[in-house]
Every structure is written in structure tokens, then in C-alpha cells.
Design a protein around this motif. Structure first.
Motif, PDB file in Angstrom:
ATOM      1  N   GLY A   1      -1.326  11.016  -7.715  1.00 41.06           N
ATOM      2  CA  GLY A   1      -0.566  10.732  -8.097  1.00 41.06           C
ATOM      3  C   GLY A   1      -1.196   8.707  -7.365  1.00 41.06           C
ATOM      4  N   PHE A   2      -0.209   7.821  -8.308  1.00 38.04           N
ATOM      5  CA  PHE A   2      -0.792   6.117  -7.807  1.00 38.04           C
ATOM      6  C   PHE A   2       0.885   5.890  -7.812  1.00 38.04           C
ATOM      7  CE2 PHE A   2      -4.444   8.241 -10.228  1.00 38.04           C
ATOM      8  CZ  PHE A   2      -5.522   8.101  -9.400  1.00 38.04           C
ATOM      9  N   THR A   3       0.917   4.650  -7.277  1.00 43.67           N
ATOM     10  CA  THR A   3       1.446   3.519  -8.085  1.00 43.67           C
ATOM     11  C   THR A   3       0.601   2.113  -8.501  1.00 43.67           C
ATOM     12  OG1 THR A   3       2.609   4.096  -5.819  1.00 43.67           O
ATOM     13  CG2 THR A   3       3.155   1.858  -7.019  1.00 43.67           C
ATOM     14  N   LEU A   4       1.700   1.977  -9.680  1.00 43.99           N
ATOM     15  CA  LEU A   4       0.651   1.397 -10.954  1.00 43.99           C
ATOM     16  C   LEU A   4       1.898   0.324 -11.157  1.00 43.99           C
ATOM     17  CD1 LEU A   4      -0.161   3.823 -13.362  1.00 43.99           C
ATOM     18  CD2 LEU A   4      -1.552   2.800 -11.379  1.00 43.99           C
ATOM     19  N   ASN A   5       1.624  -1.026 -11.854  1.00 51.41           N
ATOM     20  CA  ASN A   5       1.948  -2.046 -12.330  1.00 51.41           C
ATOM     21  C   ASN A   5       2.117  -1.820 -13.817  1.00 51.41           C
ATOM     22  OD1 ASN A   5       0.587  -3.625  -9.622  1.00 51.41           O
ATOM     23  ND2 ASN A   5       2.818  -3.989  -9.966  1.00 51.41           N
ATOM     24  N   VAL A   6       3.058  -1.900 -14.643  1.00 51.21           N
ATOM     25  CA  VAL A   6       3.541  -1.599 -15.955  1.00 51.21           C
ATOM     26  C   VAL A   6       3.391  -2.625 -16.530  1.00 51.21           C
ATOM     27  CG1 VAL A   6       3.965  -0.671 -17.660  1.00 51.21           C
ATOM     28  CG2 VAL A   6       4.365   0.374 -15.478  1.00 51.21           C
ATOM     29  N   PRO A   7       2.348  -3.467 -17.436  1.00 50.85           N
ATOM     30  CA  PRO A   7       2.171  -5.138 -17.945  1.00 50.85           C
ATOM     31  C   PRO A   7       3.853  -4.998 -17.973  1.00 50.85           C
ATOM     32  CG  PRO A   7       0.808  -3.393 -19.228  1.00 50.85           C
ATOM     33  CD  PRO A   7       1.920  -2.140 -18.071  1.00 50.85           C
ATOM     34  N   GLU A   8       4.401  -4.763 -18.576  1.00 52.16           N
ATOM     35  CA  GLU A   8       6.479  -5.533 -19.098  1.00 52.16           C
ATOM     36  C   GLU A   8       7.626  -4.165 -19.282  1.00 52.16           C
ATOM     37  OE1 GLU A   8       6.451  -9.425 -21.398  1.00 52.16           O
ATOM     38  OE2 GLU A   8       7.353  -8.411 -22.989  1.00 52.16           O
ATOM     39  N   ALA A   9       8.799  -4.894 -19.015  1.00 53.24           N
ATOM     40  CA  ALA A   9       9.961  -3.593 -19.727  1.00 53.24           C
ATOM     41  C   ALA A   9      10.898  -5.139 -19.471  1.00 53.24           C
ATOM     42  CB  ALA A   9      10.545  -3.051 -18.070  1.00 53.24           C
ATOM     43  N   VAL A  10      11.629  -5.331 -20.597  1.00 52.40           N
ATOM     44  CA  VAL A  10      12.394  -5.519 -20.853  1.00 52.40           C
ATOM     45  C   VAL A  10      13.680  -5.616 -20.677  1.00 52.40           C
ATOM     46  CG1 VAL A  10      13.316  -7.444 -22.857  1.00 52.40           C
ATOM     47  CG2 VAL A  10      11.236  -7.146 -21.882  1.00 52.40           C
ATOM     48  N   THR A  11      14.978  -5.684 -20.412  1.00 51.43           N
ATOM     49  CA  THR A  11      16.048  -4.936 -20.034  1.00 51.43           C
ATOM     50  C   THR A  11      17.123  -6.510 -20.522  1.00 51.43           C
ATOM     51  OG1 THR A  11      15.310  -3.914 -18.694  1.00 51.43           O
ATOM     52  CG2 THR A  11      18.114  -4.461 -19.101  1.00 51.43           C
TER      53      THR A  11
ATOM     54  N   PHE B   1       1.169  -1.328   0.134  1.00 50.87           N
ATOM     55  CA  PHE B   1      -0.163  -0.007  -0.585  1.00 50.87           C
ATOM     56  C   PHE B   1       0.670   1.196   0.036  1.00 50.87           C
ATOM     57  CE2 PHE B   1      -2.290  -3.391   2.263  1.00 50.87           C
ATOM     58  CZ  PHE B   1      -4.126  -3.335   1.286  1.00 50.87           C
ATOM     59  N   ASN B   2       0.225   2.442  -0.841  1.00 54.93           N
ATOM     60  CA  ASN B   2       0.853   3.544  -0.860  1.00 54.93           C
ATOM     61  C   ASN B   2       1.098   4.263  -0.237  1.00 54.93           C
ATOM     62  OD1 ASN B   2       2.256   6.112  -1.560  1.00 54.93           O
ATOM     63  ND2 ASN B   2       2.443   5.820  -3.528  1.00 54.93           N
ATOM     64  N   GLY B   3       1.267   4.598   1.046  1.00 57.14           N
ATOM     65  CA  GLY B   3       0.211   5.673   2.388  1.00 57.14           C
ATOM     66  C   GLY B   3       0.089   6.571   1.808  1.00 57.14           C
ATOM     67  N   THR B   4       0.598   7.780   0.993  1.00 55.20           N
ATOM     68  CA  THR B   4       0.530   9.067  -0.131  1.00 55.20           C
ATOM     69  C   THR B   4      -0.380   8.911  -0.865  1.00 55.20           C
ATOM     70  OG1 THR B   4       2.762   9.141  -0.979  1.00 55.20           O
ATOM     71  CG2 THR B   4       3.039   9.979   1.337  1.00 55.20           C
ATOM     72  N   VAL B   5      -1.002   8.089  -1.338  1.00 54.19           N
ATOM     73  CA  VAL B   5      -2.432   8.179  -1.979  1.00 54.19           C
ATOM     74  C   VAL B   5      -3.109   7.986  -1.641  1.00 54.19           C
ATOM     75  CG1 VAL B   5      -3.101   6.423  -3.927  1.00 54.19           C
ATOM     76  CG2 VAL B   5      -0.962   6.926  -3.971  1.00 54.19           C
ATOM     77  N   LEU B   6      -4.407   8.401  -1.515  1.00 52.43           N
ATOM     78  CA  LEU B   6      -6.008   8.251  -1.503  1.00 52.43           C
ATOM     79  C   LEU B   6      -6.098   6.673  -1.562  1.00 52.43           C
ATOM     80  CD1 LEU B   6      -8.126   9.729  -1.218  1.00 52.43           C
ATOM     81  CD2 LEU B   6      -9.376   9.205  -3.582  1.00 52.43           C
TER      82      LEU B   6
ATOM     83  N   ASN C   1     -10.674   3.157  -1.339  1.00 53.59           N
ATOM     84  CA  ASN C   1     -11.240   1.378  -2.320  1.00 53.59           C
ATOM     85  C   ASN C   1     -10.287   0.832  -2.427  1.00 53.59           C
ATOM     86  OD1 ASN C   1     -14.326   1.904  -2.458  1.00 53.59           O
ATOM     87  ND2 ASN C   1     -14.661   3.316  -4.323  1.00 53.59           N
ATOM     88  N   ASP C   2      -9.220   1.332  -2.002  1.00 48.60           N
ATOM     89  CA  ASP C   2      -7.478   0.320  -2.261  1.00 48.60           C
ATOM     90  C   ASP C   2      -6.942   0.782  -2.866  1.00 48.60           C
ATOM     91  OD1 ASP C   2      -8.055  -0.710   0.493  1.00 48.60           O
ATOM     92  OD2 ASP C   2      -8.075  -2.643   0.217  1.00 48.60           O
ATOM     93  N   ALA C   3      -7.499   1.894  -3.493  1.00 48.17           N
ATOM     94  CA  ALA C   3      -6.730   2.503  -4.956  1.00 48.17           C
ATOM     95  C   ALA C   3      -5.362   2.354  -4.398  1.00 48.17           C
ATOM     96  CB  ALA C   3      -7.089   3.773  -5.145  1.00 48.17           C
ATOM     97  N   ASN C   4      -5.095   3.191  -3.397  1.00 45.99           N
ATOM     98  CA  ASN C   4      -3.015   2.672  -3.052  1.00 45.99           C
ATOM     99  C   ASN C   4      -3.145   1.815  -2.631  1.00 45.99           C
ATOM    100  OD1 ASN C   4      -5.166   2.143  -0.742  1.00 45.99           O
ATOM    101  ND2 ASN C   4      -3.240   3.334   0.710  1.00 45.99           N
ATOM    102  N   PHE C   5      -3.196   0.333  -3.284  1.00 49.20           N
ATOM    103  CA  PHE C   5      -3.122  -0.824  -3.121  1.00 49.20           C
ATOM    104  C   PHE C   5      -1.884  -1.044  -4.897  1.00 49.20           C
ATOM    105  CE2 PHE C   5      -2.714  -5.426  -3.807  1.00 49.20           C
ATOM    106  CZ  PHE C   5      -1.952  -5.633  -3.156  1.00 49.20           C
ATOM    107  N   PHE C   6      -1.005  -1.954  -4.513  1.00 46.29           N
ATOM    108  CA  PHE C   6      -0.072  -2.345  -5.970  1.00 46.29           C
ATOM    109  C   PHE C   6       0.106  -3.666  -5.998  1.00 46.29           C
ATOM    110  CE2 PHE C   6       3.152  -0.206  -4.001  1.00 46.29           C
ATOM    111  CZ  PHE C   6       3.765  -0.575  -3.525  1.00 46.29           C
TER     112      PHE C   6
END
Length: 855
Positions: free
Chosen positions: A676-686, A612-617, A620-625
Motif C-alpha cells: 500500500g501507498f499514498t499517492l498524488n493523482v495528477p488531476e481530478a475535476v468536480t 507521512f503515512n505511518g503504516t507504509v514502508l 527511502n521516504d516511500a511513505n511520504f506524499f
């Protein structure tokens, strides 16, 4: 909805809503407690006992090369050339030669490893192989630090380097043995084990900016071979290189004291217990980044520009940009006033002080130009005092049940406190100060400027481990269970427009100033079991299989004074809770072609726990990632031997790392305001290649070279944020990979000067490090442009005179950034929240000397 609720929502949005999940910025670790040499049953038979865990020279092996390094990347001592992983390691002596005296310096040891500042100079994190830690995200670090095998995070304060035995950098997902949340790698620190003879050392450094550092250590064998004690300490003071022109003082000052005692008890040959207790006290001031870019208010044609103080470039990416800084301190400067009755922004509008609060000649544009012309100067209304202290305890117990089995237990505890002020706008404009006014309506930390955030944390960890060998030593195994509890209490005051008179001009219509608090209690409990086996299929071919399963329990509750509780969004004490779990794994094949050449293949997987991001509203658990998942494929070749009569070491690794549901912070526009939000970006490749080599061309000439090519991309970078914004079809584009230079490398030369042995050994060391450009946001092509930092190179020199005249005295003088190059080490992307970004310059040329004595 009540008017109070509406105003509170406006305040949240003006503050960026998500500002600032700074609890997610754990500082880098420091030196580590002593650890005993593993018993013969668990130690690589080609590795001699060194008396201390960590990087150390190994005796001649079959290859005849005497400079192979001993590492503990697989929780037992092995030669670097025999470890089927990409690892770089440095002994304490090498760290001294390379002038590594801080966490920031570690980044120039290992190409591909970036050490970045957060909002201030004391908030540091590591990034490696494209895996980084976003500000405001609430996520765990992707590159973890360990203090003699125990997790170590002082939580939002930098530390000090003293009595350092080694630094080891493990690259890529750490699937099994260091598997918790380490999707990018791990940095391992060790300190020497107490010695069996009375001995010690003392070192004194002095140099520019009133630098003074005193370090020392002493070994006390109270009962020889049975009860050994080592005491070490550090005192460091130095003025910072950022000058606050408003107060005339420096920022980024260091003033720290630390002490450590290590007690080694060996009542029998089979039993060892090491107790370490360390206390550190940190003072000084916070360094602060300066204004880097800002976004202009849309003109009549709807056009916006990205101003960097030198040029103003039109935004053509099709995404409307947040322009709060320019709107408040430029467009409406004629109708907004500070508490002294002067107009905000351009101080030429009305009589009064030319510089702050909230005023500067030429306004925001004028200050941006000043920042670029004066990178080491800043105008802040207050200096930024740093206060922190921590207590760390570690206890390691080892018992040799038999020649083929050792039981090991590692317990650790850390209690830390940090008070951290800051002005995130990086200048005289109070767009975002981290303090509350006394007796403000919502805050609980009403100390006035410069105020500061408060972070209190307690961490416990417990690990039980079994190591052994079976089947005539063909099979080696490590089994274990791990538990950790991390509890923290955070107060993050946010004051938007602190200098604005709330009753004058148009201030009431803007809802300014906005003076709020994010305050919450958070808890993270992790449990894991793991197993890893190595089996010799033949004398040359070995396979490694490992697995780890982790259960995470994360929770967050709002504390008294939280803006979310004051506005009725979330009652104090209401629990947000999730149980999460995931596997990690390791698979290696290594083939020892001959004593000098080895090839390997590795495939690993790991994850970062959601939270949980403690600085996000929290509505409805919008601060969960959710969890982030990473797996990689790595092939490598290692050579350790001689070419003719010349000692030579060469390591190369190529890898491909795929990250699913990558955890990143981002801003979206909600009701015309940034949130502001913390999101899960679908995919990254390095994808990348890393090289590490050293050669002794002549008895008096040693050369080292390292290099890294890192190609990091978001392959699926569009995130649907309609649920969070309430706007159907709303998306955010991730297109610039942060904190990841494509090319980086270093070249070092050690030249032993031709003096008689009776004079002592005189060595000139030179090193050049360089890297290409980086971005400090993930959204350069959408909501946060103007976050590119140019590449740079710099040169360090050190002249050492060791064992002067055959004595136990040594001396040295060193120069860092010899050509006084201006470069920027990190940035802070607040463009989508407040319409501005800040950047932090690297250290200018610095000259210092040292004297040491061993006894």
C-alpha cells in the motif's frame, strides 16, 4: 538479506503493508461552545443581535422575509441571503424537527455531503464536492469540523450531539478564514451562549433497541450582565442494529456520557471572555461492515471472478486481482487448519464447529451469500468493545478597541484517547484482525482478541484575529494569525490469519499467521497568517479579497515494537521530517440587485498538506506524499423575500473545482504481493449544481427542498508507481470517484394541524432523502472492482406537540426509515490488499419518542 527480513517483508505484504492509516480518520465534531454576538463594528448592520453565534432566525429586513438565517461563514454574523458562498445552515430547533441526533444524520441534511464510516461505526468522516478522505492514506480530512471557530477532532471516535445551537455547512475550498487543509468544505457547530436569566431545559428520549437519552442544560446568571454560566450534559445508551451471531450480542452499541460548562465573563461593555470545558466518555461497541465482494483465485485459464454472494462475474479489466481471502480459506482450506485442528474455510470438510473461527458452511462463497441475505447479521469470534474519552477546552476573548476595531483571540486544547478493535474481513475468517497475541514476537499490544488499536492525541490551537471597518463602513477587514500543534501516538496491530495453526499443514509455507504492529509518533505543526477585506464599490456591488499563507512542519518516528524497527528497516526514533508551505486565497464579487435578490461569483484556492503515512514502508521516504492543491469557480443566485404574500427562499450555486495532485490511497503489486501507498493523482475535476429552497405556502404548510448534482472525475488518473514497485512502467489507474453520488436531494414538509391555540402547536414533519449510487474505492476499473453501492431513498416522520395545553412541556414521536429500506452508507475497500471488500448497512426502521420541559 536475512531470513528474518524476508519473512518480515512477507508479513508486511500479506497485511497489506499500508494497513491501516486509521489515524487519518478523524471523527466528525459535535456541538460547540458558546460564542458571544460580535459587536456592532463587526456585525452585518442588517442582522440583529441574537445572543448566540450560528444559525438563527433574523428579524424582518427590507424584504419583509422573517425567516432568513444568520450564519458565521465569514467569521462574523451575516444573513444567509447576503453571504456570497454556498452555505446551508440549521438551527437547533430545526435539527430537532428533522430528527438529527448523530453525525450520520447530518449527511441527510445536506445533499452532496456524505458521512461515511471507516472500518467501524465510530470512525466517521465527511465528503463533499468530490473531496473525500481515503482509508489507509494518512491524509488530513478535506472537510474540516469546527467547534465554535476552533478546530475540533476527537481523533478516531464518534461524538454526541447535545445542547446544539446550530450546524452550518460551508461548501468548496475554504481559502482564507477556514483555510487549513479544507479543500472540500467545513462543518461548523455552535452551542448557545449562557443566558442572562435563570432558565433551562431537559429532554428525555426512549425507543427501540433499548434506547434512552437524557439531555439537559441550565443557564445560571451568577452576576447578571457580568458573569453568566451554562451547564449542559448528555447521557445516551442504545443497542446497535448489527447482531454478532457468534456471541449473540449486538454491535454498534452506544453508551456515552458528556458534560460541558460554559462561563461568559463581561466585566465591561467592551470586553468578553468565554471559557468552555467539556469532557466526554464513550463506551459501547464498534459496529462492523460485512463481506461485500471478494476476488477468486485464478483458475487454470487465468480467469478471476468478482463474487458478491449472489453472482460471480468474470474480471475483464485486464488487471490481476489480489485473491488472498479466497486462496487461504478456499483453495488451500484442505491443507490449512485452525488451532482446534479443523480445516479452514468450508466447515463441511471436517467435523467440528460449523461457524468460525475461520470456518463457515460453504466457505468464503457461503459466507458472502449469507452476508447478502442477512445484512444486519455477522459472525465474529469476539465482540468489539469501544473505549474513548476526550477533554476539550476553548477560550475566546473579544475586546472592542473602538467602534471600528475588535481584537479576538481563540485558544483551544484537546486531549483524546481511543481504543478501537476490529475485524476488517467482516466475517468469521481471520484475514485481518486488529489485535496481537500475548507475547508475540513483534507486537507491543499483545492483549489477545479482540484487542484493538490505540490512539492518543493532543491538539493545541491559537488564533489571534482583528476585525474592523474603515472609510464610513465601506471596507470591512479581518486579519489574523493561526497556530496549531497536533501530536499523536498510534498503535495499529495487524493479525493476518489469527486462527491458523502456525505449525500444521501448509501454514509455515505461507508465513501465517502474521502478527505485527505499526506503532509510531507523529507531529504536525501549522502556522499561518491571513487577511480578508470586503469593499463596497457601490451600494449594491461588493468585492471580497482574501489571502492566507500556511507553513506546515510534519514529522514521524517509529516507536518500540514497530514492524519496521523490528525488521531493521527504520530504527526507533529516527526522524522523518518535511517542511511544506502553500498559499490559499478567496475572491468574491456580489451584486445586490435589490433587497430580495443577489448574485455572486467566487474563486477560491486551498490545499491539503503532504505528510507521512505511518503504516507504509518508510524506506527511502516511500511513505511520504506531497501537497494537494484545489481551486474552484462558483456562481450563485440567492432570493430571500416574498412571492405575493408567500415567504420564499431560493439559493442556487454552480461550481467547477479542479484538484491537482489529489491525495489517495492505493495498492500496487510488489513481488507478487500487494503493498500500500499514498499517492498524488495528477488531476481530478468536480462540476456540480446545488439548490436549497423553502416556501411557506400557507400558514399551516411549510415546504423545503434541496438538491445536488455532482459530476466528479479523474481527468488525469494514471499514476506511475515504478519507483515504489521496482517494476519499470508500472502504473495504477484511478477511474471511479469515491463517496460522491451524482444526484442527491431531499424534500421536507411541515404540516401544522388545526388544533386550538390552547391545546398547543401540533406539527407533522415528513422528509424524504435520496441519492444515486456511489463507489467506495478509486479503482473500480482496475485493482479494486466490486465497490459500488446502489442508490437509495428513505423517509423520516416526526409528530410534535409543543407547549402542551399552554404549558412548558412538549412531546414528540418519530420514525426513521419509515419503509424499512435496506441501504448501505459506506464501504471499506481492501480488495487490492486482501482480496475482499466490506460494506456497512444503514439504520433500519427505528421508532422513538421524547418528552421535553423548558423552565
Amino acid at each position: 538479506m536475512t531470513r528474518n527480513r524476508i519473512n518480515s517483508r512477507r508479513i508486511l505484504l500479506l497485511g497489506g503493508v499500508a494497513l491501516v492509516s486509521l489515524s487519518a480518520l478523524p471523527a466528525a465534531a459535535q456541538t460547540a461552545p458558546g460564542s458571544t454576538t460580535p459587536p456592532p463594528s463587526t456585525q452585518d448592520p442588517t442582522v440583529p443581535a441574537t445572543g448566540a453565534t450560528g444559525a438563527a432566525p433574523a428579524a424582518d429586513d427590507q424584504s419583509g422575509f422573517s425567516n432568513d438565517i444568520v450564519v458565521t461563514a465569514q467569521r462574523r454574523e451575516e444573513k444567509l441571503s447576503r453571504v456570497p458562498l454556498s452555505v446551508q445552515a440549521f438551527s437547533g430547533e430545526q435539527l430537532t424537527t428533522k430528527v438529527i441526533v448523530s453525525e450520520q444524520d447530518v449527511g441527510q441534511l445536506v445533499p452532496g455531503l456524505l458521512v461515511k464510516n471507516g472500518q467501524t461505526s465510530n470512525q466517521l468522516s465527511f465528503s463533499m464536492r468530490g473531496q473525500t478522505l481515503d482509508p489507509f492514506s494518512g491524509t488530513s480530512a478535506a472537510v474540516l469540523t469546527y467547534f465554535n471557530e476552533a478546530p475540533y477532532s476527537p481523533y478516531n471516535t464518534s461524538t454526541v450531539f447535545f445542547d446544539l445551537g446550530s450546524v452550518q455547512v460551508l461548501k468548496g475550498p475554504q481559502g482564507t478564514l477556514f483555510g487549513r487543509n479544507a479543500t472540500g468544505g467545513a462543518v461548523l457547530y455552535t452551542s448557545p451562549t449562557p443566558g442572562n436569566d435563570f432558565s433551562g431545559n431537559i429532554l428525555v428520549r426512549g425507543g427501540q433497541r433499548n434506547n434512552i437519552q437524557v439531555q439537559g442544560a441550565v443557564d445560571l446568571p451568577l452576576v447578571k450582565d457580568v458573569l453568566l454560566v451554562r451547564i449542559a450534559g448528555d447521557l445516551t445508551k442504545q443497542d446497535g442494529y448489527i447482531r454478532n451471531r457468534y456471541t449473540g450480542n449486538t454491535l454498534g452499541d452506544k453508551d456515552s456520557k458528556a458534560g460541558r460548562i460554559t462561563i461568559l465573563l463581561k466585566p465591561t461593555e467592551k470586553f468578553r471572555n468565554t471559557l468552555l470545558v467539556q469532557y466526554s466518555d464513550f463506551r459501547g461497541t464498534e459496529g462492523s461492515g460485512n463481506l461485500w465482494t471478494y476476488y477468486t483465485t485464478p483458475n487454470a485459464a487465468g480467469q478471476q471472478f468478482i463474487n458478491n454472494g449472489v453472482t460471480s462475474v468474470r474480471n475483464t479489466n485486464g488487471t490481476p486481482l489480489t485473491s488472498t481471502l479466497d486462496t487461504v480459506y478456499n483453495v488451500y482450506s484442505g491443507v490449512l487448519f485452525n488451532r482446534s485442528g479443523n480445516n479452514l474455510g468450508d466447515s463441511n470438510l471436517t467435523p467440528g464447529p460449523a461457524y468460525g473461527p475461520g470456518r463457515f458452511p460453504g466457505g468464503v462463497a457461503g459466507y458472502a451469500a449469507f452476508s447478502r441475505a442477512n445484512p444486519y447479521d455477522i459472525y465474529l469470534q469476539f465482540d468489539l468493545p469501544h473505549r474513548a474519552h476526550s477533554t476539550f477546552i476553548a477560550n475566546t476573548t473579544e475586546f472592542d478597541v473602538s467602534d471600528g476595531l475588535t481584537i479576538k483571540n481563540i485558544f483551544s486544547f484537546m486531549d483524546s484517547y481511543t481504543r478501537l478493535p476490529g475485524n476488517l474481513a467482516g466475517g468469521p475468517f481471520g484475514a485481518l484482525w486488529l489485535y496481537n497475541d500475548p507475547n508475540n514476537a513483534t507486537g507491543v499490544s499483545g492483549n489477545g482478541g479482540p484487542g484493538g488499536q490505540t490512539f492518543k492525541a493532543k491538539t493545541y490551537s491559537e488564533e489571534l484575529q482583528l476585525q474592523g471597518k474603515l472609510f464610513d463602513d465601506k471596507l470591512s477587514y479581518t486579519l489574523g494569525g493561526f497556530y496549531t500543534s497536533f501530536k499523536h501516538f498510534d498503535i495499529i496491530p495487524v493479525h493476518v490469519g489469527a486462527e491458523i495453526n502456525p505449525t500444521a499443514g501448509a501454514a509455515p509455507a505461507f508465513g501465517l499467521p502474521a502478527d505485527i504492529d505499526y506503532t509510531y509518533n507523529a507531529k504536525d505543526i501549522s502556522k499561518a497568517v491571513y487577511a480578508q477585506i470586503d469593499y463596497k464599490l457601490t451600494d449594491k456591488l461588493k468585492v471580497t479579497l482574501g489571502g492566507r499563507y500556511t507553513w506546515e512542519s510534519v514529522s514521524l518516528t517509529q516507536a518500540p515494537g514497530s514492524i519496521f524497527s523490528v525488521t531493521g528497516v527504520q530504527p526507533v526514533g529516527k526522524l522523518q521530517h518535511r517542511d511544506l508551505s502553500a498559499p490559499s486565497w478567496t475572491f468574491n464579487l456580489q451584486y445586490q440587485i435589490d433587497p430580495e435578490n443577489m448574485i455572486y461569483f467566487a474563486q477560491r484556492g486551498s490545499f491539503r498538506s503532504g505528510n507521512f503515512n505511518g503504516t507504509v514502508l518508510p524506506l527511502n521516504d516511500a511513505n511520504f506524499f506531497g501537497n494537494e492543491f484545489a481551486h474552484d469557480f462558483e456562481v450563485g443566485y440567492k432570493f430571500s423575500g416574498r412571492i405575493g404574500s408567500v415567504p420564499f427562499r431560493f439559493n442556487i450555486a454552480a461550481y467547477d473545482e479542479i484538484v491537482k495532485k489529489a491525495q489517495h490511497a492505493v495498492y500496487a503489486v510488489v513481488g507478487g504481493n500487494p503493498a500500500g501507498f499514498t499517492l498524488n493523482v495528477p488531476e481530478a475535476v468536480t462540476k456540480g449544481v446545488e439548490v436549497d429552497t423553502s416556501i411557506s405556502l400557507l400558514p399551516w404548510l411549510d415546504i423545503t427542498a434541496t438538491g445536488a448534482y455532482t459530476d466528479a472525475k479523474y481527468t488525469k488518473g494514471v499514476v506511475n508507481v515504478a519507483r515504489l514497485t521496482g517494476v519499470a512502467g508500472s502504473t495504477i489507474l484511478f477511474d471511479s470517484y469515491p463517496d460522491t453520488p451524482k444526484w442527491s436531494g431531499s424534500l421536507g414538509v411541515d404540516l401544522t394541524l388545526p388544533f386550538p391555540e390552547s391545546v398547543g402547536k401540533v406539527v407533522l414533519h415528513g422528509e424524504v432523502y435520496g441519492q444515486t449510487h456511489t463507489f467506495f474505492s478509486s479503482n473500480e476499473g482496475s485493482v479494486t472492482p466490486g465497490t459500488r453501492l446502489e442508490g437509495y431513498s428513505n423517509v423520516n416522520l416526526r409528530l410534535s406537540w409543543n407547549d402542551i395545553g399552554g404549558s412548558k412541556f412538549s412531546a414528540g414521536v418519530y420514525m426513521k426509515n419509515v419503509f424499512d429500506r435496506l441501504y448501505y452508507v459506506s464501504g471499506y475497500a481492501l480488495g487490492a490488499a486482501g482480496g475482499y471488500n466490506t460494506a456497512y448497512p444503514g439504520e433500519p426502521r427505528t421508532i422513538a419518542g421524547e418528552v421535553s420541559f423548558k423552565f
